[in-house]
Design an enzyme around this catalytic site. Structure first.
Site, PDB file in Angstrom:
ATOM      1  N   GLY A   1       0.789  -1.225   0.000  1.00  0.00           N
ATOM      2  CA  GLY A   1       0.000   0.000   0.000  1.00  0.00           C
ATOM      3  C   GLY A   1       0.819   1.272   0.000  1.00  0.00           C
ATOM      4  O   GLY A   1       0.338   2.316   0.444  1.00  0.00           O
ATOM      5  N   THR A   2       2.044   1.242  -0.535  1.00  0.00           N
ATOM      6  CA  THR A   2       2.881   2.446  -0.498  1.00  0.00           C
ATOM      7  C   THR A   2       2.324   3.545  -1.404  1.00  0.00           C
ATOM      8  O   THR A   2       2.395   4.732  -1.067  1.00  0.00           O
ATOM      9  CB  THR A   2       4.338   2.133  -0.875  1.00  0.00           C
TER      10      THR A   2
ATOM     11  N   HIS B   1       1.601   1.823 -13.539  1.00  0.00           N
ATOM     12  CA  HIS B   1       2.391   0.669 -13.998  1.00  0.00           C
ATOM     13  C   HIS B   1       3.875   1.014 -13.949  1.00  0.00           C
ATOM     14  O   HIS B   1       4.273   2.096 -14.403  1.00  0.00           O
ATOM     15  CB  HIS B   1       1.981   0.289 -15.424  1.00  0.00           C
TER      16      HIS B   1
END
EC number: 2.1.2.2
Length: 201
Positions: A21-22, A118
């Site tokens: 979850g950075t 991405h």
């Protein structure tokens, strides 16, 4: 959200994550420090041990944990997600390391309002191993792409990109660090721009 004032006209967004979850944390920090006109009203994860859950808890953000295996199909899971997000009044979705293919069912519920990040310069090196694939191929420049999600794998309309140079002394680990640093700056910047352009309204 803890420590942040929310306005009635704030855009209501959901974040989907599968891991630490950075990027989720970077988005929350940007919303707070830059006073972005949005709020994260739901975190969706596909792993009960996802690190992103602790971040959501710390910010008092409701969560939804989905189980693809138990549900038996992506359609069943996505209907559960759609029902929850509609109840939440969600206007857009930010994928932040969500390692699942989004089906037309969810895409049609939020047309051109699902965004992904991405870790490569699309259309090069799509898929789940973008950093590793670029490193192993030997390119000297890779980077990060933020794009709208469509029915393909990392084939949606590109919103923004930032290049990352691979030096001779880079290792896969050092490249991953460089990529993640760029992600944590690029994604919030793109979010701010999308909000300015009222993409989710």
């Amino acid at each position: 959200m803890e420590g942040a004032s929310t306005m009635a006209n704030d855009v209501r967004l959901a974040v989907f994550a599968s891991g630490h979850g950075t990027n989720f944390a970077a988005i929350l920090d940007a919303i707070q420090t830059q006073s972005l006109s949005c709020q994260i009203v739901r975190l969706v994860v596909d792993k009960a041990n996802a690190g992103a859950l602790a971040i959501a808890e710390a910010h008092n953000i409701p969560t939804l944990v989905v189980n693809y295996k138990a549900a038996g199909s992506r359609d069943v899971v996505e209907q559960e997600i759609i029902t929850q997000l509609k109840d939440d009044g969600v206007q857009g979705i930010l994928l932040a390391g969500y390692m699942r293919i989004i089906t037309p069912k969810l895409l049609q519920a939020f047309p051109q309002k699902i965004v992904n990040i991405h870790p490569a310069l699309l259309p090069s090196f799509p898929g789940t191993h973008g950093i590793e694939d670029a490193f192993n191929y030997g390119v000297k420049v890779t980077g990060v792409t933020v794009h709208f999600v469509d029915e393909g794998t990392d084939t949606g309309q590109i919103i923004d990109q930032q290049a990352v140079r691979i030096t001779n002394d880079d290792t896969l680990a050092s490249l991953e660090t460089k990529i993640h640093d760029v992600e944590h700056h690029l994604y919030p910047a793109v979010l701010a721009q999308l909000l300015k352009e009222e993409v989710f309204n």
